[in-house]
Design a protein around this motif. Structure first.
Motif, PDB file in Angstrom:
ATOM      1  N   LYS A  36       0.217  -6.523  -3.205  1.00  0.00           N
ATOM      2  CA  LYS A  36       0.141  -6.491  -1.659  1.00  0.00           C
ATOM      3  C   LYS A  36       1.657  -7.032  -1.231  1.00  0.00           C
ATOM      4  CE  LYS A  36      -1.661  -9.361   1.943  1.00  0.00           C
ATOM      5  NZ  LYS A  36      -2.742 -10.473   2.751  1.00  0.00           N
ATOM      6  N   TYR A  37       2.147  -7.795  -2.093  1.00  0.00           N
ATOM      7  CA  TYR A  37       3.695  -8.131  -1.951  1.00  0.00           C
ATOM      8  C   TYR A  37       4.678  -7.319  -2.911  1.00  0.00           C
ATOM      9  CZ  TYR A  37       1.616 -11.340   0.933  1.00  0.00           C
ATOM     10  OH  TYR A  37       0.641 -12.181   2.056  1.00  0.00           O
ATOM     11  N   ARG A  38       5.743  -6.730  -2.486  1.00  0.00           N
ATOM     12  CA  ARG A  38       6.582  -5.944  -3.762  1.00  0.00           C
ATOM     13  C   ARG A  38       7.895  -6.445  -3.422  1.00  0.00           C
ATOM     14  NH1 ARG A  38       4.437  -1.693  -6.771  1.00  0.00           N
ATOM     15  NH2 ARG A  38       2.365  -0.813  -6.075  1.00  0.00           N
ATOM     16  N   ALA A  94       5.472 -12.837   4.409  1.00  0.00           N
ATOM     17  CA  ALA A  94       5.818 -11.291   4.195  1.00  0.00           C
ATOM     18  C   ALA A  94       7.181 -11.048   4.653  1.00  0.00           C
ATOM     19  CB  ALA A  94       5.000 -10.429   5.139  1.00  0.00           C
ATOM     20  N   VAL A 110       9.485 -12.221   1.635  1.00  0.00           N
ATOM     21  CA  VAL A 110       9.401 -11.427   0.541  1.00  0.00           C
ATOM     22  C   VAL A 110      10.248 -10.103   0.789  1.00  0.00           C
ATOM     23  CG1 VAL A 110       7.927  -9.600  -0.810  1.00  0.00           C
ATOM     24  CG2 VAL A 110       6.986 -12.345  -0.313  1.00  0.00           C
ATOM     25  N   ARG A 122      13.563  -8.836  -1.374  1.00  0.00           N
ATOM     26  CA  ARG A 122      13.397  -7.536  -1.832  1.00  0.00           C
ATOM     27  C   ARG A 122      15.063  -6.798  -1.509  1.00  0.00           C
ATOM     28  NH1 ARG A 122      14.221  -3.034   0.109  1.00  0.00           N
ATOM     29  NH2 ARG A 122      13.417  -4.046   2.269  1.00  0.00           N
ATOM     30  N   SER A 143       1.672 -20.518   0.274  1.00  0.00           N
ATOM     31  CA  SER A 143       2.392 -19.317  -0.109  1.00  0.00           C
ATOM     32  C   SER A 143       1.584 -18.324  -1.116  1.00  0.00           C
ATOM     33  CB  SER A 143       3.694 -19.478  -0.703  1.00  0.00           C
ATOM     34  OG  SER A 143       3.612 -20.144  -2.025  1.00  0.00           O
ATOM     35  N   MET A 194       3.250 -14.693  -6.552  1.00  0.00           N
ATOM     36  CA  MET A 194       4.248 -13.620  -6.590  1.00  0.00           C
ATOM     37  C   MET A 194       4.348 -13.136  -8.128  1.00  0.00           C
ATOM     38  SD  MET A 194       5.356 -13.030  -3.744  1.00  0.00           S
ATOM     39  CE  MET A 194       6.729 -12.103  -3.833  1.00  0.00           C
ATOM     40  N   ALA A 249       4.502  -9.161  -8.444  1.00  0.00           N
ATOM     41  CA  ALA A 249       5.768  -8.826  -7.716  1.00  0.00           C
ATOM     42  C   ALA A 249       6.997  -8.876  -8.754  1.00  0.00           C
ATOM     43  CB  ALA A 249       5.663  -9.354  -6.633  1.00  0.00           C
TER      44      ALA A 249
END
Length: 511
Positions: free
Chosen positions: A69-71, A199, A202, A206, A247, A250, A253
């Motif tokens: 869901k998070y990258r 979000a 993150v 990134r 949170s 991760m 990720a």
């Protein structure tokens, strides 16, 4: 035993090539400066206890659903066309970063370059962080968000083509400017976490990880170090995210990030040939030349050194920008050092397979040139093959390489001194690369802890108890991280592991 007559003859031969022998002194003086700085850095790491302790109060967090869901990367089909390097440079050319930086400095009276670090600036009021971060909203949206989505990044500096003094005098000032971009992203990450916009946090991390990888594509160890520093800034943000109440986890990720996150192999391969690039005349040492041609080749090298153009101390000029200042020369010292080097150079050539008669027939210039080229290759190869080994296999070997280089440099061999000026730097960059990769693995281990607590309700007494996901090993050793429970908290240690790394300790408590 060398007779007085032979000694006098050798002295005369050396005196005839005095300008060429200036190289020995120049290199030795410059190495002394760089080696002293390196020793002070290593000395600072000699303490027995942790250099840095990070205390995190965390909440249990199961794996997101879906898992990615998070990258922290951009998927291939989500990239856009264009050259990220052009976008980065355009953002600075148009003043998009300098103006808000100055406004923040003027308004708050506090330099913003470290506001991303909640450990260092934990007492800065959240409202100041949010207000400072808002100054960069347009800049990040218009430039950094776009650049870190673009498919290509080519600064087109032509580093591979540079030789001679241009190889070390080439400015990487733009790459240094990207540190400010990374700090801005770190500041915005902290603001997003304060407001619970996980979000967005993150997404900003990134961008920061991608910025670091883009900068490190320039095939220079300095660019690699800048990228490593920017990964370190981003890792600070990840620590803050992990400690924020509610949170997301991760683990996956972080697992998706490339390893190593900063790839230095291209820069290493280029810079390990630094001696031949800096002194291209050495490449001609394998060819046949007349005595006059040998003298001409060596005099070309000595001319650069005599002008202080190759090896020089780096000082801050009037504008605050690093400038090179020539290292002073001393003719008498150069003569003595050159004579000693000439004698030992003949012995090394004979030991390396040349016949004694052939060596005695060579001019001083031919002896020094051939010996310097051979020694540079021999010592560089010795160190380079250790640098490419996996971390656990190179842990103790890198220390032995440094000891070897110090011993070689003391022999006053020009080739050994050439090699000794770049190889310690390559070893230190290798360790810096390991440091940030080790930190990312530690963050993955902490996220595995949070998953375990979400499932069991308690911290594990050992990492072996965690079976919901694989706990990464310490990449420095290839073995599990040091872990224990103490006073109700989990302690995760990242010790020096025989690599002169700083000792970082995480103390993790449940919220």
């Amino acid at each position: 035993m060398i007779s007085c007559k032979e000694n006098a003859m050798q002295t005369k031969r050396v005196m005839r090539t005095l300008p060429a022998l200036m190289i020995s002194l120049s290199i030795s003086l410059s190495f002394a400066v760089s080696n002293s700085q390196a020793q002070s850095i290593i000395g600072a790491l000699a303490d027995d206890g942790p250099t840095e302790t990070i205390e995190l109060t965390v909440s249990p967090a199961a794996s997101p659903s879906p898992a990615f869901k998070y990258r922290l990367t951009v998927l291939p089909h989500q990239t856009i066309s264009g050259n990220a390097a052009s976008t980065y440079m355009r953002s600075l050319a148009e003043g998009g970063l300098r103006s808000p930086l100055k406004r923040i400095s003027d308004k708050f009276g506090l330099e913003s370059h470290s506001w991303y670090d909640s450990q260092q600036f934990k007492d800065v009021a959240p409202e100041k962080i949010l207000e400072a971060s808002a100054e960069f909203d347009d800049y990040v949206r218009e430039y950094l968000a776009r650049a870190t989505m673009q498919r290509d990044c080519d600064f087109d500096l032509g580093m591979e083509d540079l030789q001679g003094e241009r190889a070390i005098g080439f400015s990487l000032s733009f790459e240094q400017e990207t540190r400010s971009m990374s700090r801005v992203l770190g500041l915005q990450t902290r603001a997003a976490i304060i407001e619970g916009r996980f979000a967005d946090a993150v997404a900003l991390m990134r961008m920061n990880y991608q910025l670091a990888q883009n900068v490190a594509q320039t095939p220079a160890l300095v660019a690699g170090l800048i990228g490593i520093a920017e990964v370190g800034i981003t890792n600070h943000g990840m620590e803050q995210l992990i400690a924020a109440e509610g949170s997301p986890n991760m683990y996956w990720a972080l697992t998706e990030l490339p390893r190593p996150i900063i790839d230095l192999r291209r820069a290493m391969r280029l810079e390990m040939q630094w001696g031949e690039r800096l002194i291209p005349e050495l490449a001609e040492a394998q060819q046949e030349h007349t005595d006059q041609e040998w003298n001409s080749l060596l005099n070309k090298i000595s001319g650069r050194f005599a002008d202080g153009m190759l090896f020089a101390q780096v000082q801050n000029g009037p504008s605050g920008v690093a400038e090179r200042k020539p290292v002073p020369q001393d003719a008498m010292m150069a003569t003595a050092l050159g004579l000693a080097s000439y004698r030992s150079a003949k012995k090394r050539l004979i030991a390396g397979g040349e016949t004694k008669d052939n060596v005695e027939a060579m001019s001083v210039s031919e002896v020094l040139m051939k010996d310097a080229a051979r020694e540079l290759t021999r010592i560089s190869d010795f160190a380079e093959k250790e640098i490419y080994l996996p971390y656990p296999q190179s842990a103790n070997r890198l220390d032995r390489v440094e000891d070897f280089l110090i011993g070689e440099e003391k022999r006053n061999s020009p080739g050994a001194i050439f090699a000794s000026m770049i190889l310690p730097a390559a070893i230190q960059v290798r360790r810096a690369q390991l440091r940030v990769d080790r930190n990312i693995c530690a963050l993955r281990a902490i996220e595995a802890l949070r998953m375990h607590v979400a499932e069991t309700g308690v911290l594990p007494s050992s990492l072996d108890e965690i079976n919901i996901v694989p706990v990464p090993d310490n990449p420095a050793t290839g073995k599990p991280f040091r872990y224990r429970l103490k006073d109700g908290a989990a302690v995760l240690d990242l010790p020096r592991d025989g690599l002169n790394l700083y000792w970082k300790r995480y103390v993790i408590r449940l919220r």
